[in-house]
Design an enzyme around this catalytic site. Structure first.
Site, PDB file in Angstrom:
ATOM      1  N   ILE A   7      30.464  -4.811  12.207  1.00 24.08           N
ATOM      2  CA  ILE A   7      29.873  -3.684  11.820  1.00 24.08           C
ATOM      3  C   ILE A   7      29.963  -3.692  10.317  1.00 24.08           C
ATOM      4  CG2 ILE A   7      29.736  -0.963  11.705  1.00 24.08           C
ATOM      5  CD1 ILE A   7      31.598  -1.161  14.397  1.00 24.08           C
ATOM      6  N   GLY A  13      32.490   7.118   6.198  1.00 22.57           N
ATOM      7  CA  GLY A  13      31.390   7.709   7.044  1.00 22.57           C
ATOM      8  C   GLY A  13      30.986   7.094   8.475  1.00 22.57           C
ATOM      9  N   SER A 138      17.095   5.889   9.467  1.00 21.39           N
ATOM     10  CA  SER A 138      17.014   7.343   8.690  1.00 21.39           C
ATOM     11  C   SER A 138      15.843   7.867   9.346  1.00 21.39           C
ATOM     12  CB  SER A 138      17.209   7.039   7.278  1.00 21.39           C
ATOM     13  OG  SER A 138      16.958   8.521   6.695  1.00 21.39           O
ATOM     14  N   TYR A 151      13.960   4.892  -1.780  1.00 28.26           N
ATOM     15  CA  TYR A 151      14.737   4.999  -0.350  1.00 28.26           C
ATOM     16  C   TYR A 151      14.164   4.734   0.608  1.00 28.26           C
ATOM     17  CZ  TYR A 151      18.213   6.480   3.223  1.00 28.26           C
ATOM     18  OH  TYR A 151      19.006   6.521   4.339  1.00 28.26           O
TER      19      TYR A 151
END
Length: 286
Positions: A7, A13, A138, A151
């Site tokens: 990971i 977070g 996202s 982004y």
């Protein structure tokens, strides 16, 4: 034998919560971060709960750092079962006001880091004829948003990269590909995004200022008035990643909340999990 999982971005977070959650669910975790000095919170949890978590330095913007971490895992275990591309950083600034260095940085952290981490693990997953690559993208990888174009561009790139991989990695290599698509997350990620918005200590300036003020006011209004929760906790998103890792037939993409689902509906309604498109591409090209 336990499955192991690499990971990225585990100092805070979603990465931090994912490292602990995977370990509690019988995975051997390699928790990586750019600066191990930021690992104190995770070290404390490892000691308190006796978690099978190994800390490694990994800077997703440096290829030698990525390769070194992967080499260490292979030397210890001889395999990598799951890669969770979690490292990323928010960025909200107009293209005009962003510097060349900032544009390269947001692309390196949010896109190229995913590419190079994936590239580093693929030979081992291909050889063992199994593996799973999960990228935390996202809703910004599906829907472009004001002041987030750089982004969003990086996250769109991750979505395209993962979608392309999915069309030929399942057969004959048995490598599963998934994009996890959160909306807003109440973590340090949000603070970072706000910090990266400022220009010389101020938010968008000049002719952009009134548009930006309207944008920020709208964000706050939606957070306050929405019947469906806009912002999730990091553990909620980490749980989605774990569920995907435990799924024998995972989706190509999944939103992590009802708000995220609603927000992306115009892009996803015809093929919510992305698997119809993968099948169509396979039938067309392969």
């Amino acid at each position: 034998m336990k499955k192991n999982v690499l990971i990225t971005g585990t100092s805070t977070g979603v990465g931090l919560e994912s490292a602990m959650l995977f370990a509690k669910n019988n995975y051997k975790v390699y928790a990586t971060m750019r600066n191990l000095k930021k690992s104190e919170k995770l070290k404390q949890k490892i000691q308190e709960e006796n978690l099978d978590i190994n800390l490694l330095p990994l800077d997703v913007t440096k290829i030698d750092s990525i390769q070194s971490a992967v080499k260490t895992i292979i030397e210890r275990d001889g395999k990598i079962d799951v890669l969770v591309n979690n490292a990323g950083a928010g960025f909200a600034k107009t293209t005009e006001q962003a510097t060349e260095a900032e544009i390269k940085w947001v692309t390196d952290v949010n896109y190229l880091g995913v590419v190079f981490c994936t590239q580093a693990v693929l030979p081992y997953m291909r050889k063992q004829k199994s593996g799973q690559i999960i990228s935390v993208t996202s809703v910004g990888g599906l829907v472009g948003q004001p002041f987030n174009e750089l982004y969003c561009g990086a996250k769109f790139a991750v979505e395209g990269f993962m979608e392309g991989l999915a069309t030929y990695m399942s057969e004959p290599f048995n490598i599963k590909i998934t994009c996890v698509e959160p909306g807003g997350i109440t973590t340090e990620f949000m603070t970072s995004a706000i910090d990266k918005t400022a220009v010389d200590g101020q938010f968008a300036t000049g002719e952009y200022a009134p548009i930006f003020e309207k944008y920020m006011a709208g964000n706050q209004k939606r957070a306050n008035e929405s019947e469906v929760q806009v912002y999730q906790t990091a553990i909620e998103v980490a749980n989605v990643a774990l569920n995907i890792a435990q799924n024998e037939n995972p989706p190509l993409r999944i939103r992590t909340s009802q708000w995220a689902e609603d927000f992306c509906q115009l892009k996803t309604k015809a093929d919510p999990d992305g698997l119809k498109l993968v099948k169509q591409i396979q039938d067309s090209f392969l």
